[in-house]
Design a protein around this motif. Sequence first.
Motif, short mmCIF file in Angstrom:
data_model
loop_
_atom_site.label_atom_id
_atom_site.label_comp_id
_atom_site.label_asym_id
_atom_site.label_seq_id
_atom_site.Cartn_x
_atom_site.Cartn_y
_atom_site.Cartn_z
N MET A 193 0.05 -26.33 -86.89
CA MET A 193 -1.14 -27.18 -86.95
C MET A 193 -1.44 -27.72 -85.57
SD MET A 193 0.59 -30.42 -88.94
CE MET A 193 -0.91 -31.39 -88.98
N MET A 194 -2.72 -27.92 -85.27
CA MET A 194 -3.09 -28.49 -83.98
C MET A 194 -2.95 -30.01 -83.95
SD MET A 194 -3.45 -26.06 -81.97
CE MET A 194 -3.84 -27.09 -80.57
N PRO A 195 -3.32 -30.76 -84.98
CA PRO A 195 -3.12 -32.21 -84.96
C PRO A 195 -1.64 -32.59 -84.91
CG PRO A 195 -4.76 -31.60 -86.59
CD PRO A 195 -4.10 -30.34 -86.16
N HIS A 196 -1.36 -33.83 -84.50
CA HIS A 196 -0.01 -34.29 -84.22
C HIS A 196 0.48 -35.28 -85.28
CE1 HIS A 196 0.64 -32.83 -80.01
NE2 HIS A 196 -0.68 -32.80 -80.01
N PRO A 197 1.16 -34.84 -86.33
CA PRO A 197 1.66 -35.78 -87.34
C PRO A 197 2.73 -36.73 -86.79
CG PRO A 197 2.57 -33.59 -87.71
CD PRO A 197 1.50 -33.45 -86.67
N GLU A 198 3.48 -36.27 -85.77
CA GLU A 198 4.53 -37.12 -85.20
C GLU A 198 3.96 -38.32 -84.46
OE1 GLU A 198 3.47 -34.58 -81.65
OE2 GLU A 198 3.33 -34.49 -83.84
N ARG A 199 2.66 -38.30 -84.18
CA ARG A 199 1.99 -39.43 -83.54
C ARG A 199 1.28 -40.32 -84.56
NH1 ARG A 199 -0.88 -36.71 -78.16
NH2 ARG A 199 1.03 -35.81 -77.27
N ALA A 200 1.56 -40.09 -85.84
CA ALA A 200 0.91 -40.87 -86.90
C ALA A 200 1.94 -41.24 -87.96
CB ALA A 200 -0.23 -40.07 -87.52
N VAL A 201 3.03 -41.88 -87.52
CA VAL A 201 4.09 -42.24 -88.45
C VAL A 201 4.25 -43.76 -88.60
CG1 VAL A 201 5.38 -40.10 -88.14
CG2 VAL A 201 5.85 -42.04 -86.64
N ASP A 202 3.33 -44.52 -87.99
CA ASP A 202 3.41 -45.98 -88.07
C ASP A 202 2.03 -46.54 -87.82
OD1 ASP A 202 3.86 -48.84 -87.08
OD2 ASP A 202 5.90 -48.25 -87.62
N GLN A 203 1.66 -47.60 -88.54
CA GLN A 203 0.34 -48.21 -88.36
C GLN A 203 0.13 -48.72 -86.93
OE1 GLN A 203 -2.32 -48.12 -89.97
NE2 GLN A 203 -1.68 -47.42 -91.98
N LEU A 204 1.23 -49.01 -86.24
CA LEU A 204 1.09 -49.40 -84.83
C LEU A 204 0.45 -48.30 -83.99
CD1 LEU A 204 4.51 -51.20 -84.18
CD2 LEU A 204 2.24 -52.25 -84.18
#
Length: 231
Positions: A193-204
Amino acid sequence: MKFAVIVFPGSNCDIDCYKAVEDTIGQKVDYVWHTATDLSDYDCILVPGGFSYGDYLRCGAIARFAPVMNEVRKAADAGKYVLGICNGFQILTEAGLLPGALLRNNGMKFRCHATELEVVSNNTAFTNQYALGESINIPIAHGEGNYYCDDATLAELKANNQIVFRYAAGANPNGSVEDIAGVSNKQGNVVGMMPHPERAVDQLLGSEDGKRMFTSILNAWREQHGAAINS
């Protein structure tokens, strides 16, 4: 469960992937250098984003010849889980582990922002914690994310339910065919996948919608080994 994060010269999302595993699901994780010749200890291989080998020739074209890629192929053939993110997706397509290719963004510009995705398939080890058709917020950061395949390959992807993510209607950032943001192999154990799930693991970070990709992997592994995840 044990994870490997492959590190190529030019990888820059390896630490993000490592921390996502460590902080989100608390499993064992190692950095593995591109010269490694044995991945037999690992249950899941993460091929992170970045600019492997400086993206010379084209993205992923040199990395696909690294010694570790022979082991990634063996792991995939053995049914282990392989996730390629951004440059990792490019590497997996160059290596023939996933169909299609990633071309320059249609606007010829690097795009870095949050994107809305649709979950097209939740029948993979990476998406079983999502609802089919769910809308999720996952960031992108790429200059060559324009997914392309020929008509015959596209028909096969649809027939085998291999399209995993699409960009939301009207939100395609790169011109990819039919808004495709991520695909799997036929077996569903290899996803790019092109999007980065590892950069979306916290609301911060602006979103925690990527967290369930990692809990999905752990859930799939535990089910495979006879113990469903407690969540």
